[in-house]
Design a protein around this motif. Structure first.
Motif, PDB file in Angstrom:
ATOM      1  N   ASP A 343      14.665  -6.385  10.578  1.00  0.00           N
ATOM      2  CA  ASP A 343      14.412  -7.470  11.530  1.00  0.00           C
ATOM      3  C   ASP A 343      15.693  -7.836  12.268  1.00  0.00           C
ATOM      4  O   ASP A 343      15.685  -8.132  13.463  1.00  0.00           O
ATOM      5  N   CYS A 344      16.797  -7.810  11.551  1.00  0.00           N
ATOM      6  CA  CYS A 344      18.104  -8.110  12.149  1.00  0.00           C
ATOM      7  C   CYS A 344      18.489  -7.046  13.175  1.00  0.00           C
ATOM      8  O   CYS A 344      18.943  -7.360  14.277  1.00  0.00           O
ATOM      9  N   LEU A 345      18.287  -5.766  12.833  1.00  0.00           N
ATOM     10  CA  LEU A 345      18.639  -4.680  13.742  1.00  0.00           C
ATOM     11  C   LEU A 345      17.736  -4.636  14.967  1.00  0.00           C
ATOM     12  O   LEU A 345      18.151  -4.173  16.034  1.00  0.00           O
ATOM     13  N   GLN A 346      16.494  -5.108  14.822  1.00  0.00           N
ATOM     14  CA  GLN A 346      15.484  -4.877  15.859  1.00  0.00           C
ATOM     15  C   GLN A 346      15.163  -6.114  16.692  1.00  0.00           C
ATOM     16  O   GLN A 346      14.144  -6.147  17.376  1.00  0.00           O
ATOM     17  N   GLU A 347      16.052  -7.090  16.677  1.00  0.00           N
ATOM     18  CA  GLU A 347      15.786  -8.337  17.400  1.00  0.00           C
ATOM     19  C   GLU A 347      15.469  -8.111  18.875  1.00  0.00           C
ATOM     20  O   GLU A 347      14.663  -8.837  19.452  1.00  0.00           O
ATOM     21  N   GLN A 348      16.110  -7.120  19.486  1.00  0.00           N
ATOM     22  CA  GLN A 348      15.968  -6.927  20.920  1.00  0.00           C
ATOM     23  C   GLN A 348      14.878  -5.920  21.288  1.00  0.00           C
ATOM     24  O   GLN A 348      14.656  -5.670  22.474  1.00  0.00           O
ATOM     25  N   LEU A 349      14.208  -5.335  20.307  1.00  0.00           N
ATOM     26  CA  LEU A 349      13.197  -4.329  20.628  1.00  0.00           C
ATOM     27  C   LEU A 349      11.931  -5.003  21.160  1.00  0.00           C
ATOM     28  O   LEU A 349      11.507  -6.050  20.667  1.00  0.00           O
ATOM     29  N   PRO A 350      11.294  -4.385  22.152  1.00  0.00           N
ATOM     30  CA  PRO A 350      10.245  -5.090  22.892  1.00  0.00           C
ATOM     31  C   PRO A 350       8.895  -5.232  22.198  1.00  0.00           C
ATOM     32  O   PRO A 350       8.132  -6.141  22.507  1.00  0.00           O
ATOM     33  N   ASP A 351       8.546  -4.334  21.283  1.00  0.00           N
ATOM     34  CA  ASP A 351       7.200  -4.382  20.714  1.00  0.00           C
ATOM     35  C   ASP A 351       7.180  -3.684  19.358  1.00  0.00           C
ATOM     36  O   ASP A 351       8.146  -3.045  18.944  1.00  0.00           O
ATOM     37  N   GLN A 352       6.033  -3.785  18.680  1.00  0.00           N
ATOM     38  CA  GLN A 352       5.909  -3.233  17.343  1.00  0.00           C
ATOM     39  C   GLN A 352       5.960  -1.716  17.336  1.00  0.00           C
ATOM     40  O   GLN A 352       6.501  -1.099  16.399  1.00  0.00           O
ATOM     41  N   ASP A 353       5.437  -1.077  18.375  1.00  0.00           N
ATOM     42  CA  ASP A 353       5.490   0.382  18.438  1.00  0.00           C
ATOM     43  C   ASP A 353       6.941   0.857  18.501  1.00  0.00           C
ATOM     44  O   ASP A 353       7.326   1.804  17.813  1.00  0.00           O
ATOM     45  N   GLY A 863      18.219  14.261  13.003  1.00  0.00           N
ATOM     46  CA  GLY A 863      19.634  14.148  13.308  1.00  0.00           C
ATOM     47  C   GLY A 863      19.906  13.791  14.748  1.00  0.00           C
ATOM     48  O   GLY A 863      20.122  12.635  15.088  1.00  0.00           O
ATOM     49  N   TRP A 864      19.839  14.782  15.647  1.00  0.00           N
ATOM     50  CA  TRP A 864      20.177  14.433  17.028  1.00  0.00           C
ATOM     51  C   TRP A 864      18.993  13.839  17.768  1.00  0.00           C
ATOM     52  O   TRP A 864      19.182  13.066  18.719  1.00  0.00           O
ATOM     53  N   THR A 865      17.774  14.118  17.362  1.00  0.00           N
ATOM     54  CA  THR A 865      16.633  13.468  18.012  1.00  0.00           C
ATOM     55  C   THR A 865      16.550  12.002  17.607  1.00  0.00           C
ATOM     56  O   THR A 865      15.943  11.188  18.302  1.00  0.00           O
ATOM     57  N   GLY A 866      17.189  11.647  16.490  1.00  0.00           N
ATOM     58  CA  GLY A 866      17.282  10.243  16.101  1.00  0.00           C
ATOM     59  C   GLY A 866      17.989   9.387  17.135  1.00  0.00           C
ATOM     60  O   GLY A 866      17.910   8.149  17.086  1.00  0.00           O
ATOM     61  N   LEU A 867      18.665  10.010  18.109  1.00  0.00           N
ATOM     62  CA  LEU A 867      19.268   9.269  19.211  1.00  0.00           C
ATOM     63  C   LEU A 867      18.245   8.446  19.979  1.00  0.00           C
ATOM     64  O   LEU A 867      18.607   7.503  20.686  1.00  0.00           O
ATOM     65  N   VAL A 868      16.949   8.785  19.830  1.00  0.00           N
ATOM     66  CA  VAL A 868      15.916   8.019  20.540  1.00  0.00           C
ATOM     67  C   VAL A 868      15.980   6.537  20.210  1.00  0.00           C
ATOM     68  O   VAL A 868      15.651   5.685  21.041  1.00  0.00           O
ATOM     69  N   MET A 869      16.440   6.201  18.990  1.00  0.00           N
ATOM     70  CA  MET A 869      16.463   4.785  18.617  1.00  0.00           C
ATOM     71  C   MET A 869      17.449   3.987  19.470  1.00  0.00           C
ATOM     72  O   MET A 869      17.333   2.774  19.572  1.00  0.00           O
ATOM     73  N   ARG A 870      18.398   4.684  20.126  1.00  0.00           N
ATOM     74  CA  ARG A 870      19.362   4.000  20.993  1.00  0.00           C
ATOM     75  C   ARG A 870      18.821   3.761  22.397  1.00  0.00           C
ATOM     76  O   ARG A 870      19.472   3.131  23.217  1.00  0.00           O
ATOM     77  N   LEU A 871      17.632   4.298  22.692  1.00  0.00           N
ATOM     78  CA  LEU A 871      17.107   4.248  24.058  1.00  0.00           C
ATOM     79  C   LEU A 871      15.867   3.375  24.194  1.00  0.00           C
ATOM     80  O   LEU A 871      15.225   3.372  25.238  1.00  0.00           O
ATOM     81  N   LEU A 872      15.512   2.634  23.155  1.00  0.00           N
ATOM     82  CA  LEU A 872      14.218   1.956  23.118  1.00  0.00           C
ATOM     83  C   LEU A 872      14.189   0.612  23.835  1.00  0.00           C
ATOM     84  O   LEU A 872      13.153  -0.028  23.864  1.00  0.00           O
ATOM     85  N   GLY A 879      30.279   0.514  31.626  1.00  0.00           N
ATOM     86  CA  GLY A 879      30.883   1.831  31.806  1.00  0.00           C
ATOM     87  C   GLY A 879      31.220   2.588  30.569  1.00  0.00           C
ATOM     88  O   GLY A 879      31.716   3.694  30.636  1.00  0.00           O
ATOM     89  N   GLY A 880      30.989   2.022  29.373  1.00  0.00           N
ATOM     90  CA  GLY A 880      31.373   2.738  28.169  1.00  0.00           C
ATOM     91  C   GLY A 880      30.242   3.565  27.627  1.00  0.00           C
ATOM     92  O   GLY A 880      29.508   4.217  28.345  1.00  0.00           O
ATOM     93  N   ALA A 881      30.065   3.506  26.299  1.00  0.00           N
ATOM     94  CA  ALA A 881      28.964   4.224  25.668  1.00  0.00           C
ATOM     95  C   ALA A 881      27.660   3.578  26.089  1.00  0.00           C
ATOM     96  O   ALA A 881      27.628   2.525  26.714  1.00  0.00           O
ATOM     97  N   ILE A 882      26.539   4.223  25.750  1.00  0.00           N
ATOM     98  CA  ILE A 882      25.253   3.618  26.046  1.00  0.00           C
ATOM     99  C   ILE A 882      25.197   2.260  25.362  1.00  0.00           C
ATOM    100  O   ILE A 882      25.364   2.152  24.153  1.00  0.00           O
ATOM    101  N   GLU A 883      25.001   1.236  26.155  1.00  0.00           N
ATOM    102  CA  GLU A 883      25.082  -0.127  25.654  1.00  0.00           C
ATOM    103  C   GLU A 883      23.793  -0.855  25.947  1.00  0.00           C
ATOM    104  O   GLU A 883      23.079  -0.548  26.891  1.00  0.00           O
ATOM    105  N   ARG A 884      23.534  -1.854  25.157  1.00  0.00           N
ATOM    106  CA  ARG A 884      22.380  -2.704  25.379  1.00  0.00           C
ATOM    107  C   ARG A 884      22.730  -4.084  24.851  1.00  0.00           C
ATOM    108  O   ARG A 884      23.706  -4.242  24.124  1.00  0.00           O
ATOM    109  N   PRO A 885      21.968  -5.098  25.226  1.00  0.00           N
ATOM    110  CA  PRO A 885      22.283  -6.438  24.719  1.00  0.00           C
ATOM    111  C   PRO A 885      22.372  -6.428  23.205  1.00  0.00           C
ATOM    112  O   PRO A 885      21.530  -5.859  22.519  1.00  0.00           O
TER     113      PRO A 885
END
Length: 894
Positions: A343-353, A863-872, A879-885
């Motif tokens: 719950d702490c990690l996913q505060e900013q995620l938009p939906d249950q899916d 492993g590398w497909t797990g990168l999807v969790m950074r794009l949700l 300008g740095g790494a992929i960032e989100r709020p």
């Protein structure tokens, strides 16, 4: 702080060894290089799946949903028997490289559903057919199919039709670092009563048969449903099995009678003894004295249609009078704490899916940890007590120039079945999502490959066990910088410069290795062999060319330009506290400029990899007569130049006077280089300077191709090969043969590189992730002053951060339910799309079909497909790494 974060902190300080036990067993030890003692290096055949139940491994253990301690001395895994199979289901089945029509492939149905970083709570699911497992059918049908046909999968056999299977959920909860609660919950999903034998197994890794140390630990029955484990290094443990039937014992020793036609002694009870007792009814196969080095509790179950039954187990260092009194309460508590952590990690995620995708992606990352043991010197020389001495040619064969390599660590694997060995560039990508869960583990992984017992004395990083000398793209510096930034944010802006500095020094050695070994003519144009991209080119770039000569690689050179900028950026960070690094940063700045000049300069075109007419980068074939030919294949090889991009601002330059002084001298006295740095002659307060292989005009040209749906842009991300080559294949003619590259959206029909080499057209997450990140950095420089058509020809224009977000949406849509409730990753399988017992369980495949998005390749390469969790969620425009709020820090830390 959450309870899980407190456990992580205690583990980091050494206060409590919460990471002592974890999912460190591989899913496949058979068919690996380490276990191969054949004369011809045919690892897949030397220890086969069929041999594995009788063969004691030298270098590691495997288990179904298993765990072990961090040195893999004591192991736990599951055995199952449906009454129809010829042997117990103790390990996962799959096709070897030569058996699959597209290379090796696991043929099982299993899911990693949950795990915290300390493994205080874990959950996985295995789906076991009620009729005989279709081993022969899978072998024969895939052997019949050509490379032009799809793989024949377990779902295609119909074994799950009408729900005629068992769902076997395996869950773990830690009462303490040395106290593990285990449940096995079996559901009969079928329409009729069905039987299932469940055999929770515990065993010691065989460390006694190799001629070095004959000490043999022991398991013995200590009471009803209790097995005691004694090991001189690990200590004593108690394995409690509630309401168990028989306790069965044998030894984790090779059955030489079955495998080598040796005679067995009267008191020998081999590794396959429990299998033979349950499946064949051979009572003499197990030890009547109820002691040994492998044991199982036998639970013969009979479940009515739709019924379920739970088995409770506990592995504890403490001797417990009532091991199950507080069991359910502790289990519920750990599950709730796992929910709190996520719950702490996913505060900013938009939906249950999105939260479900995020949590299962991270679960796959956690479950893919593995104890990896390989001492190359011992492997080359052979063991004095081994059944299989190595062949005479071993010391001049595979990995013979890596005698220093001695690995015995917990490492993140690409996939514990298809890739149960680390891969250098995969591991770099793993560390980005790993850092979200456990930044300390991510940092340790990056350190590990630069240690003296991993890294070659010449500076090369080990690629993977099939050939440590293969060359992977140099992305270790990129990952080190990204993980450092992520960790710094988690610690309120306090960066771990000790970590950064220690890795940086080793990467300087690796950079020097590249410069000395892969720049043939000292012209700053690099080769590297296949660089992980297998079938994407005209020729096998790791083999001698049929034309003679060599290839000047657009991707190899671009990776090195990116590498130089990564190291420059790290050096500038270290220079904040130690000015000596300003000179080092200047050196890598200079390296970048010379690479950029060689790669992009006009003139006679001798080393120019850029084609102005096509607006694209190509490899150049350098023939023996000194003729150079651009190999005009439009592939991600020509997009990798996007990754070499960095932005310097005036504030940084003012803070680094020695660095800036060297830059100014270099650019004032080498005017051909100053043109490669944007606005260098126009300094001003707040001014930014772009370092890139692509100035604005070329960037726009390249993006026009990349964002064209008739070329690279798929509904699911950027394809590895332009769709243009579907109707217009590239053909290179030689007197002996014609070499063709044609767009293929799924599995490659070419075996140019051998095995499962399938980079021809699918969507790959690591490359897409770097494209998105590079677009963000370009946007940081250009802002809204640069917009491009997205898609090309649509008339719609977006800034580059908008394009990055749009690409992220396409990539995440692979896993998300669409308006019809279907997930593209599941493809045409209606069972996966609609069945309530399948539709929310996800697999993170190695790559995805370039036209329809369904999953392909290794099915569990989280492993590398797990990168999807950074794009949700939408990407923040910086300008740095992929960032989100970021989540509120107070909620993370309280």
């Amino acid at each position: 702080m959450t309870q899980e974060q407190l456990r992580l902190a205690a583990s980091k300080t050494g206060e409590a060894a919460w990471l002592k036990f974890g999912p460190y067993l591989t899913e496949r030890q058979w068919g690996t290089v380490r276990e191969d003692y054949s004369a011809h290096g045919n690892a897949w055949d030397f220890v086969s799946h069929n041999m594995a139940r009788s063969y004691a491994y030298r270098w590691g253990e495997e288990g179904l949903g298993g765990i072990s301690d961090d040195q893999q001395l004591l192991c736990f895994g599951l055995g199952l028997w449906n009454g129809a199979d010829p042997f117990l289901k103790e390990r996962l089945f799959g096709l070897t490289n030569g058996q699959g029509n597209h290379g090796e492939d696991v043929k099982e149905c299993y899911y990693y559903l949950d795990s915290t970083p300390t493994h205080s709570y874990m959950r996985m699911l295995y789906k076991y057919p009620q009729r005989a497992f279709p081993y022969r059918q899978l072998l024969q049908e895939n052997a019949r199919r050509s490379r032009h046909e799809p793989e024949y999968e377990l779902l295609d056999t119909g074994v799950f039709n009408q729900g005629r299977y068992f769902d076997v959920f395996l869950e773990y909860a830690k009462a303490g670092p040395d106290d593990l609660l285990i449940t096995v919950t079996v559901h009969n999903r079928g329409p009729k009563t069905a039987r299932l034998d469940v055999l929770p197994q515990i065993w010691f890794r065989n460390t006694w048969s190799w001629g070095y140390d004959g000490y043999r630990p022991e398991l013995r029955a200590a009471g009803p449903g209790e097995i005691q484990a004694e090991h001189r290094d690990l200590g004593a443990y108690h394995f409690y099995c509630e309401s168990a039937g028989e306790l069965l014992f044998c030894d984790n020793d090779t059955n030489g009678t079955v495998l080598y036609e040796l005679e067995a002694g009267p008191d020998e009870y081999f590794k396959d003894g429990i299998n033979d007792y349950v499946v064949q009814g051979r009572r003499r196969a197990v030890n009547p004295a109820r002691r040994g080095t492998k044991a199982a509790a036998h639970y013969p179950l009979k479940l009515a249609a739709g019924a379920s039954q739970q088995i409770r187990l506990r592995l504890s260092r403490a001797e417990l009078a009532q091991p199950f009194a507080d069991f359910d309460q502790l289990f519920a508590q750990r599950h709730a704490e796992a929910d709190e952590f996520f719950d702490c990690l996913q505060e900013q995620l938009p939906d249950q899916d999105a939260r479900n995708i995020h949590r299962q992606a991270l679960a796959g990352m956690m479950w893919s940890k593995q104890f990896y043991y390989y001492d190359v010197t011992q492997w080359l020389q052979g063991d004095p007590g081994s059944f299989n001495p190595p062949p005479n040619g071993r010391r001049q064969g595979r990995n013979s120039n890596w005698p220093h390599l001695h690995n015995a660590d917990i490492i993140s694997m690409p996939d514990k079945w298809e890739y149960p060995w680390y891969a250098a560039w995969d591991l770099a990508f793993h560390c980005v999502p790993l850092a979200v869960m456990d930044s300390e583990f991510a940092k340790n992984q990056l350190r590990l490959l630069t240690r003296d017992w991993y890294m070659h004395p010449n500076g090369q990083l080990p690629a993977y066990e099939w050939n440590f000398s293969d060359v992977n793209p140099p992305v270790h510096a990129w990952a080190t910088w990204r993980v450092y930034q992520m960790d710094k944010k988690l610690h309120d802006g306090q960066g771990d410069t000790v970590f950064l500095e220690s890795v940086f020094h080793k990467l300087m050695l690796n950079f020097t290795w590249w410069v000395n070994r892969k720049d043939r003519n000292n012209h700053n144009i690099f080769e590297g062999g296949f660089l992980g991209l297998d079938n994407i080119g005209v020729f096998d770039r790791s083999a001698p060319l049929p034309t003679g000569g060599y290839i000047e690689q657009a991707d190899g050179t671009s990776w090195m330009a990116m590498y130089a900028l990564n190291l420059m950026r790290i050096a500038l960070e270290l220079a904040k506290t130690n000015p000596v690094y300003q000179d080092v940063a200047a050196k890598f700045f200079e390296h970048f400029l010379y690479i950029a000049e060689a790669m992009t300069r006009a003139g006679d075109g001798s080393f120019n990899l850029w084609d102005e007419d096509d607006g694209f980068f190509y490899d150049v074939l350098h023939l023996p007569d000194d003729e150079r030919i651009r190999l005009k294949v439009r592939s991600i090889v020509g997009l990798i130049p996007l990754f070499a991009v960095e932005v310097l601002d005036e504030e940084m330059l003012e803070a680094m006077p020695d660095f800036t002084r060297r830059l100014r001298w270099l650019l004032d006295n080498r005017p051909q280089l100053s043109a490669l740095v944007s606005r260098w002659q126009e300094p001003g307060k707040g001014e930014r300077h772009l370092l890139s292989l692509l100035r604005r005009q070329r960037l726009e040209k390249l993006l026009t191709r990349m964002l064209d749906e008739a070329e690279f842009l798929s509904d699911y991300g950027i394809r590895a090969l332009s769709k243009h080559h579907e109707e217009h294949p590239y053909v290179y003619n030689t007197p002996e043969a014609d070499f063709e590259v044609r767009y293929e959206p799924g599995e490659s029909s070419s075996d140019l590189f051998g095995g499962n080499s399938n980079w021809r057209g699918p969507v790959w997450f690591p490359i897409n992730y770097l494209i998105i990140e590079s677009l963000q950095r370009f946007h940081f420089y250009y802002g809204d002053s640069l917009t491009v058509e997205y898609p090309t020809g649509s008339g719609q224009r977006l800034n580059l951060n908008g394009v990055a977000n749009a690409l992220a949406e396409r990539l995440t849509s692979i896993f998300r339910r669409d308006k019809r409730g279907r997930r593209p990753a599941f493809g045409h399988y209606e069972l996966l799309q609609r069945d309530p017992h399948f539709k929310d369980y996800l697999l993170f495949h190695e790559y995805f079909h370039g036209d329809d998005g369904h999953g392909l390749g290794a099915s569990h390469q989280t492993g590398w497909t797990g990168l999807v969790m950074r794009l949700l969620q939408p990407l923040a425009p910086i300008g740095g790494a992929i960032e989100r709020p970021q989540p509120q820090q107070e909620s993370v830390r309280q």
